[in-house]
Design a protein around this motif. Structure first.
Motif, PDB file in Angstrom:
ATOM      1  N   LEU A   1      -4.161  -4.700   5.228  1.00 42.14           N
ATOM      2  CA  LEU A   1      -3.080  -4.251   3.836  1.00 42.14           C
ATOM      3  C   LEU A   1      -2.360  -3.578   4.940  1.00 42.14           C
ATOM      4  CD1 LEU A   1      -6.029  -1.815   1.682  1.00 42.14           C
ATOM      5  CD2 LEU A   1      -4.238  -3.750   1.129  1.00 42.14           C
ATOM      6  N   LYS A   2      -2.496  -2.961   6.584  1.00 45.30           N
ATOM      7  CA  LYS A   2      -1.714  -2.438   6.868  1.00 45.30           C
ATOM      8  C   LYS A   2      -0.661  -4.178   7.393  1.00 45.30           C
ATOM      9  CE  LYS A   2      -4.033   0.975   9.884  1.00 45.30           C
ATOM     10  NZ  LYS A   2      -4.339   1.263  11.364  1.00 45.30           N
ATOM     11  N   ALA A   3      -1.157  -5.070   7.530  1.00 43.86           N
ATOM     12  CA  ALA A   3      -0.562  -5.907   7.818  1.00 43.86           C
ATOM     13  C   ALA A   3       0.469  -6.445   6.970  1.00 43.86           C
ATOM     14  CB  ALA A   3      -1.325  -7.778   8.264  1.00 43.86           C
ATOM     15  N   HIS A   4      -0.092  -6.413   5.093  1.00 43.18           N
ATOM     16  CA  HIS A   4       0.732  -6.767   4.123  1.00 43.18           C
ATOM     17  C   HIS A   4       1.880  -5.358   4.263  1.00 43.18           C
ATOM     18  CE1 HIS A   4       1.467  -8.331   0.502  1.00 43.18           C
ATOM     19  NE2 HIS A   4       1.221  -6.919  -0.603  1.00 43.18           N
ATOM     20  N   LEU A   5       1.754  -4.071   4.505  1.00 47.61           N
ATOM     21  CA  LEU A   5       2.287  -3.371   4.090  1.00 47.61           C
ATOM     22  C   LEU A   5       3.679  -3.702   4.980  1.00 47.61           C
ATOM     23  CD1 LEU A   5       3.230  -0.644   3.081  1.00 47.61           C
ATOM     24  CD2 LEU A   5       2.311   0.974   4.694  1.00 47.61           C
TER      25      LEU A   5
END
Length: 147
Positions: A110-114
């Motif tokens: 999720l951090k990477a996608h964000l």
């Protein structure tokens, strides 16, 4: 009637004589008398309570066997319960570790996608600014051409 009184007096007298004699008797004689009395008492108990006592002793033996059996079953149950609890604890630990690992993996994703989406937004804002400058320059050029 007088005859009965004489007999009871003679019996009472004999008893009191025996009591005096027994109090003067040697310790060996006293021990023998007590032993004899105990033996007679035990024989009377056997006669009166023999069957009941035997039945009670049988019941006591049966209860002792049941108690031993229950103690054995209790020990087996306690051991099995401890093993089950250990397995349950291990299973819960494994499941907890798996969930924590999955949670951490999803959080990283999720951090990477964000970050990716944030970068895309930033680049599109930059493009808008560039477009706005370009349009402003064109508008200025058009105004200059008209004059």
């Amino acid at each position: 009637m007088a005859n009965k009184q004489n007999r009871s007096q003679s019996k009472n007298g004999a008893n009191s004589t025996e009591q005096v004699t027994s109090s003067k008797a040697s310790p060996e004689t006293t021990t023998k008398n007590m032993s004899s009395a105990s033996l007679e008492l035990e024989q009377l108990r056997q006669i009166v309570f023999g069957d009941a006592q035997a039945a009670l002793e049988d019941q006591i033996m049966a209860l002792r066997k049941d108690l031993a059996s229950l103690a054995s079953e209790h020990e087996m149950f306690a051991t099995a319960t401890q093993q089950d609890l250990k397995q349950l604890e291990d299973s819960l630990d494994n499941e907890s570790n798996t969930l924590a690992s999955n949670f951490n993996q999803q959080m990283v994703e999720l951090k990477a996608h964000l970050e990716k989406v944030s970068n895309e937004l930033t680049s599109s804002k930059t493009d808008r600014k560039t477009l706005a400058k370009l349009l402003a320059a064109m508008a200025t050029n058009l105004e200059d051409d008209e004059l």
